[in-house]
Design a protein around this motif. Structure first.
Motif, PDB file in Angstrom:
ATOM      1  N   ALA A 132      -0.947 -30.569 -38.295  1.00 52.53           N
ATOM      2  CA  ALA A 132      -1.575 -30.338 -39.788  1.00 52.53           C
ATOM      3  C   ALA A 132      -0.816 -29.041 -40.729  1.00 52.53           C
ATOM      4  CB  ALA A 132      -2.980 -29.790 -39.650  1.00 52.53           C
ATOM      5  N   LEU A 133       0.078 -29.030 -40.020  1.00 50.32           N
ATOM      6  CA  LEU A 133       0.763 -28.299 -40.664  1.00 50.32           C
ATOM      7  C   LEU A 133       2.238 -28.773 -41.759  1.00 50.32           C
ATOM      8  CD1 LEU A 133       1.416 -24.998 -39.049  1.00 50.32           C
ATOM      9  CD2 LEU A 133       0.488 -24.940 -40.604  1.00 50.32           C
ATOM     10  N   GLN A 134       2.685 -29.869 -40.623  1.00 50.25           N
ATOM     11  CA  GLN A 134       3.478 -30.691 -41.438  1.00 50.25           C
ATOM     12  C   GLN A 134       3.156 -32.392 -42.043  1.00 50.25           C
ATOM     13  OE1 GLN A 134       5.762 -31.388 -37.223  1.00 50.25           O
ATOM     14  NE2 GLN A 134       4.331 -30.124 -36.283  1.00 50.25           N
ATOM     15  N   THR A 135       2.022 -32.848 -42.104  1.00 48.92           N
ATOM     16  CA  THR A 135       1.272 -33.556 -42.849  1.00 48.92           C
ATOM     17  C   THR A 135       0.445 -33.432 -43.751  1.00 48.92           C
ATOM     18  OG1 THR A 135       1.192 -35.563 -42.395  1.00 48.92           O
ATOM     19  CG2 THR A 135      -0.480 -34.477 -40.723  1.00 48.92           C
ATOM     20  N   ASP A 136      -0.129 -34.537 -44.478  1.00 51.23           N
ATOM     21  CA  ASP A 136      -1.167 -34.307 -45.984  1.00 51.23           C
ATOM     22  C   ASP A 136      -2.395 -35.832 -45.449  1.00 51.23           C
ATOM     23  OD1 ASP A 136       0.178 -36.025 -46.943  1.00 51.23           O
ATOM     24  OD2 ASP A 136       0.320 -34.736 -48.544  1.00 51.23           O
ATOM     25  N   GLU A 137      -1.951 -36.341 -43.935  1.00 52.24           N
ATOM     26  CA  GLU A 137      -2.201 -37.891 -43.518  1.00 52.24           C
ATOM     27  C   GLU A 137      -3.089 -37.588 -42.766  1.00 52.24           C
ATOM     28  OE1 GLU A 137      -1.677 -40.614 -45.065  1.00 52.24           O
ATOM     29  OE2 GLU A 137       0.716 -40.209 -45.682  1.00 52.24           O
ATOM     30  N   ILE A 138      -3.711 -36.746 -42.915  1.00 50.61           N
ATOM     31  CA  ILE A 138      -5.096 -36.030 -41.957  1.00 50.61           C
ATOM     32  C   ILE A 138      -6.496 -35.647 -42.550  1.00 50.61           C
ATOM     33  CG2 ILE A 138      -6.400 -34.550 -40.139  1.00 50.61           C
ATOM     34  CD1 ILE A 138      -3.714 -34.388 -38.805  1.00 50.61           C
ATOM     35  N   ASP A 139      -7.451 -36.716 -42.884  1.00 48.53           N
ATOM     36  CA  ASP A 139      -8.396 -36.433 -43.571  1.00 48.53           C
ATOM     37  C   ASP A 139      -9.802 -35.095 -42.928  1.00 48.53           C
ATOM     38  OD1 ASP A 139      -7.697 -38.413 -45.798  1.00 48.53           O
ATOM     39  OD2 ASP A 139      -8.032 -39.802 -44.359  1.00 48.53           O
ATOM     40  N   ALA A 140      -9.774 -35.326 -41.672  1.00 51.61           N
ATOM     41  CA  ALA A 140     -10.632 -35.262 -40.675  1.00 51.61           C
ATOM     42  C   ALA A 140      -9.957 -33.986 -40.137  1.00 51.61           C
ATOM     43  CB  ALA A 140     -11.705 -34.792 -41.147  1.00 51.61           C
ATOM     44  N   MET A 141     -10.581 -33.216 -38.934  1.00 52.10           N
ATOM     45  CA  MET A 141     -10.490 -32.909 -37.888  1.00 52.10           C
ATOM     46  C   MET A 141     -11.854 -32.207 -37.359  1.00 52.10           C
ATOM     47  SD  MET A 141      -6.730 -31.093 -37.190  1.00 52.10           S
ATOM     48  CE  MET A 141      -7.166 -29.893 -38.791  1.00 52.10           C
ATOM     49  N   ALA A 191      -4.211 -18.069 -39.529  1.00 52.45           N
ATOM     50  CA  ALA A 191      -3.929 -17.711 -40.415  1.00 52.45           C
ATOM     51  C   ALA A 191      -4.082 -18.971 -41.439  1.00 52.45           C
ATOM     52  CB  ALA A 191      -2.725 -16.336 -40.760  1.00 52.45           C
ATOM     53  N   ASN A 192      -3.937 -19.843 -41.686  1.00 55.39           N
ATOM     54  CA  ASN A 192      -3.856 -20.968 -42.033  1.00 55.39           C
ATOM     55  C   ASN A 192      -4.507 -21.725 -42.691  1.00 55.39           C
ATOM     56  OD1 ASN A 192      -1.773 -22.320 -43.940  1.00 55.39           O
ATOM     57  ND2 ASN A 192      -2.949 -24.569 -42.825  1.00 55.39           N
ATOM     58  N   ALA A 193      -4.883 -22.007 -44.233  1.00 54.51           N
ATOM     59  CA  ALA A 193      -6.320 -22.190 -44.526  1.00 54.51           C
ATOM     60  C   ALA A 193      -6.176 -23.723 -45.436  1.00 54.51           C
ATOM     61  CB  ALA A 193      -6.793 -21.413 -46.218  1.00 54.51           C
ATOM     62  N   TYR A 194      -6.679 -24.625 -44.063  1.00 54.81           N
ATOM     63  CA  TYR A 194      -5.917 -26.108 -43.946  1.00 54.81           C
ATOM     64  C   TYR A 194      -7.115 -27.098 -45.545  1.00 54.81           C
ATOM     65  CZ  TYR A 194      -3.539 -24.912 -39.565  1.00 54.81           C
ATOM     66  OH  TYR A 194      -3.457 -25.004 -38.774  1.00 54.81           O
ATOM     67  N   ASP A 195      -6.366 -28.261 -45.721  1.00 51.03           N
ATOM     68  CA  ASP A 195      -6.653 -29.004 -46.832  1.00 51.03           C
ATOM     69  C   ASP A 195      -7.893 -29.826 -46.991  1.00 51.03           C
ATOM     70  OD1 ASP A 195      -7.719 -29.117 -49.991  1.00 51.03           O
ATOM     71  OD2 ASP A 195      -5.715 -30.724 -49.960  1.00 51.03           O
ATOM     72  N   MET A 196      -8.792 -29.725 -45.902  1.00 53.82           N
ATOM     73  CA  MET A 196      -9.457 -30.934 -44.931  1.00 53.82           C
ATOM     74  C   MET A 196     -10.963 -30.743 -44.760  1.00 53.82           C
ATOM     75  SD  MET A 196      -7.380 -31.864 -41.996  1.00 53.82           S
ATOM     76  CE  MET A 196      -6.021 -31.132 -42.241  1.00 53.82           C
ATOM     77  N   PRO A 197     -11.346 -30.933 -44.132  1.00 54.00           N
ATOM     78  CA  PRO A 197     -12.724 -30.020 -43.842  1.00 54.00           C
ATOM     79  C   PRO A 197     -12.265 -29.951 -42.060  1.00 54.00           C
ATOM     80  CG  PRO A 197     -12.728 -32.492 -44.275  1.00 54.00           C
ATOM     81  CD  PRO A 197     -12.024 -32.364 -44.613  1.00 54.00           C
ATOM     82  N   MET A 198     -12.953 -29.276 -41.818  1.00 55.28           N
ATOM     83  CA  MET A 198     -12.960 -28.991 -40.330  1.00 55.28           C
ATOM     84  C   MET A 198     -14.361 -29.183 -38.649  1.00 55.28           C
ATOM     85  SD  MET A 198      -9.335 -26.895 -38.748  1.00 55.28           S
ATOM     86  CE  MET A 198      -9.108 -25.826 -40.377  1.00 55.28           C
ATOM     87  N   TYR A 199     -14.661 -29.404 -38.107  1.00 56.59           N
ATOM     88  CA  TYR A 199     -15.372 -29.257 -37.215  1.00 56.59           C
ATOM     89  C   TYR A 199     -15.032 -27.978 -36.271  1.00 56.59           C
ATOM     90  CZ  TYR A 199     -20.340 -29.588 -35.490  1.00 56.59           C
ATOM     91  OH  TYR A 199     -21.857 -28.857 -35.289  1.00 56.59           O
ATOM     92  N   HIS A 228     -12.848 -25.475 -47.092  1.00 58.02           N
ATOM     93  CA  HIS A 228     -13.572 -26.366 -47.488  1.00 58.02           C
ATOM     94  C   HIS A 228     -14.686 -26.387 -47.508  1.00 58.02           C
ATOM     95  CE1 HIS A 228     -14.042 -30.621 -47.592  1.00 58.02           C
ATOM     96  NE2 HIS A 228     -12.403 -31.095 -48.392  1.00 58.02           N
ATOM     97  N   SER A 229     -15.793 -27.219 -48.383  1.00 58.36           N
ATOM     98  CA  SER A 229     -17.554 -26.812 -47.900  1.00 58.36           C
ATOM     99  C   SER A 229     -17.573 -27.770 -47.594  1.00 58.36           C
ATOM    100  CB  SER A 229     -17.646 -27.173 -49.576  1.00 58.36           C
ATOM    101  OG  SER A 229     -17.311 -28.799 -49.891  1.00 58.36           O
ATOM    102  N   LEU A 230     -16.783 -28.569 -46.340  1.00 54.56           N
ATOM    103  CA  LEU A 230     -17.330 -29.597 -45.555  1.00 54.56           C
ATOM    104  C   LEU A 230     -17.416 -28.627 -43.666  1.00 54.56           C
ATOM    105  CD1 LEU A 230     -17.086 -32.753 -46.094  1.00 54.56           C
ATOM    106  CD2 LEU A 230     -19.287 -31.584 -46.464  1.00 54.56           C
ATOM    107  N   THR A 231     -16.707 -27.587 -44.250  1.00 56.79           N
ATOM    108  CA  THR A 231     -15.953 -26.824 -43.225  1.00 56.79           C
ATOM    109  C   THR A 231     -17.135 -25.975 -42.360  1.00 56.79           C
ATOM    110  OG1 THR A 231     -13.908 -27.299 -43.189  1.00 56.79           O
ATOM    111  CG2 THR A 231     -14.138 -25.429 -41.805  1.00 56.79           C
ATOM    112  N   ARG A 232     -17.008 -26.274 -41.046  1.00 56.58           N
ATOM    113  CA  ARG A 232     -18.401 -25.814 -40.669  1.00 56.58           C
ATOM    114  C   ARG A 232     -18.314 -25.484 -38.344  1.00 56.58           C
ATOM    115  NH1 ARG A 232     -22.535 -30.703 -40.699  1.00 56.58           N
ATOM    116  NH2 ARG A 232     -21.516 -30.778 -43.116  1.00 56.58           N
ATOM    117  N   SER A 233     -18.444 -24.272 -38.227  1.00 57.21           N
ATOM    118  CA  SER A 233     -18.499 -24.132 -37.047  1.00 57.21           C
ATOM    119  C   SER A 233     -19.555 -24.088 -35.924  1.00 57.21           C
ATOM    120  CB  SER A 233     -17.337 -23.030 -36.412  1.00 57.21           C
ATOM    121  OG  SER A 233     -18.509 -21.787 -36.777  1.00 57.21           O
TER     122      SER A 233
END
Length: 347
Positions: free
Chosen positions: A207-216, A270-278, A302-307
């Motif tokens: 995900a550091l190398q592409t913006d083609e991932i919409d969520a993880m 440390a990175n803040a990814y520009d996509m939702p993550m669970y 991201h507002s949808l990111t959760r753990s």
């Protein structure tokens, strides 16, 4: 009288002379002691050299095992295991250095919009695309029923036909990038990467190398580093940190062509990814401390990111522990991601 004198002289001549005969034995003893000392030193040096060689060979073998872990062969396929149609696929990694093989499971939907959603599974270290204990087939069946395409593939170290060393994510991220490219070539517009253990860590590197991932979705997230790998190795083969860790770090590049310094572990955390993550992790995970997963989750905006930190949960056994809740939580997350993507498409 002359005969007596002659006889006396002859007897004296035959008698041992203390000064003349005492010296040679002393010199001989000194030479023997000196020779024995040299032999002893040579023997000790030889034994030390043999021990050193044995230590180097042992750690070289350990480094080789890390680069080429044992992975069981595939035992089934999606049609046999869960009754869904699939295709065998082969493609080159993004770097072109390795070849990737896998299964593509088309969605069961008739709606073209539904068929444009794809989940790419990223399996863990020491496993293949089946990863039975997760369990991968059951999740594939779930996604198939939710009208997702599914792409399952083997990283190089898990492949029997296209074997390649494990590189801690350097080349694996290139293989995952190629899998994403393949999903796009099959019409995917929305791509979710679902990673497990080191496969989750590889997803973050990718995900550091592409913006083609919409969520993880990241289950039992493991971020590889020299310290983390050594701690895991130490659970099976107790080794002293010194000199074992420096030796293994030195020898890993001989088998993999990469070193631990090339793994962006700190940046991943440390990175803040520009996509939702669970992020899903267990408190009793012996391979990947849940504190790292919490740190990554806390860095996201991201507002949808959760753990979901599962009490007493163990590494990659979270579905097994709470199957119903696991499905409900991940399905809800996917539906929310789908809703956000749909809203973006309409805007």
């Amino acid at each position: 009288m002359s005969d007596i004198i002659t006889t006396t002289i002859s007897l004296e001549a035959l008698a041992p002379h203390p000064a003349r005969h005492a010296s040679p034995p002393v010199a001989h003893n000194r030479k023997r002691k000196k020779r024995n000392k040299h032999v002893f030193i040579a023997l000790v040096a030889s034994m030390a050299a043999m021990c050193l060689i044995a230590i180097i060979l042992f750690h070289g073998y350990v480094a080789w095992l890390l680069a080429y872990p044992y992975v069981a062969p595939l035992s089934s396929n999606p049609e046999e295991a869960i009754g869904v149609a699939y295709e065998d696929v082969v493609f080159a990694s993004h770097s072109g250095e390795t070849t990737v093989s896998g299964w593509y499971v088309p969605a069961s939907a008739n709606d073209a919009n539904d068929a444009a959603r794809t989940v790419v599974f990223s399996h863990g270290y020491g496993a293949n695309r089946e990863e039975a204990w997760v369990p991968m087939y059951e999740l594939t069946k779930l996604l198939h029923s939710l009208q997702y395409n599914v792409l399952l593939f083997d990283y190089g170290y898990a492949s029997k036909q296209y074997k390649a060393p494990a590189t801690g994510g350097r080349e694996e991220s290139q293989q995952l990038l190629a899998a994403i490219d393949y999903a796009k070539s099959r019409g995917a517009e929305d791509i979710v990467v679902w990673g497990f253990s080191m496969g989750a860590g590889t997803a973050l590197q990718t995900a550091l190398q592409t913006d083609e991932i919409d969520a993880m979705i990241l289950d039992s997230l493991f971020v590889p580093s020299s310290e983390a790998l050594f701690d895991n190795l130490n659970q099976f083969v107790p080794l002293p940190k010194f000199p074992s860790l420096p030796l293994i770090e030195t020898m890993i590049p001989l088998w993999t062509g990469t070193d631990f310094g090339s793994i962006p572990a700190e940046e991943v955390i440390a990175n803040a990814y520009d996509m939702p993550m669970y992020i899903i992790h267990g408190t009793q995970d012996a391979k990947a401390p849940y504190g790292v997963a919490e740190a990554i989750a806390n860095n996201q905006r991201h507002s949808l990111t959760r753990s979901w930190i599962v009490d007493n949960g163990q590494h990659e056994l979270l579905f097994r522990m709470h199957p119903r809740e696991y499905i409900q939580r991940t399905a809800l997350f996917l539906s929310q991601v789908d809703g956000e993507n749909g809203a973006k498409a309409e805007a």
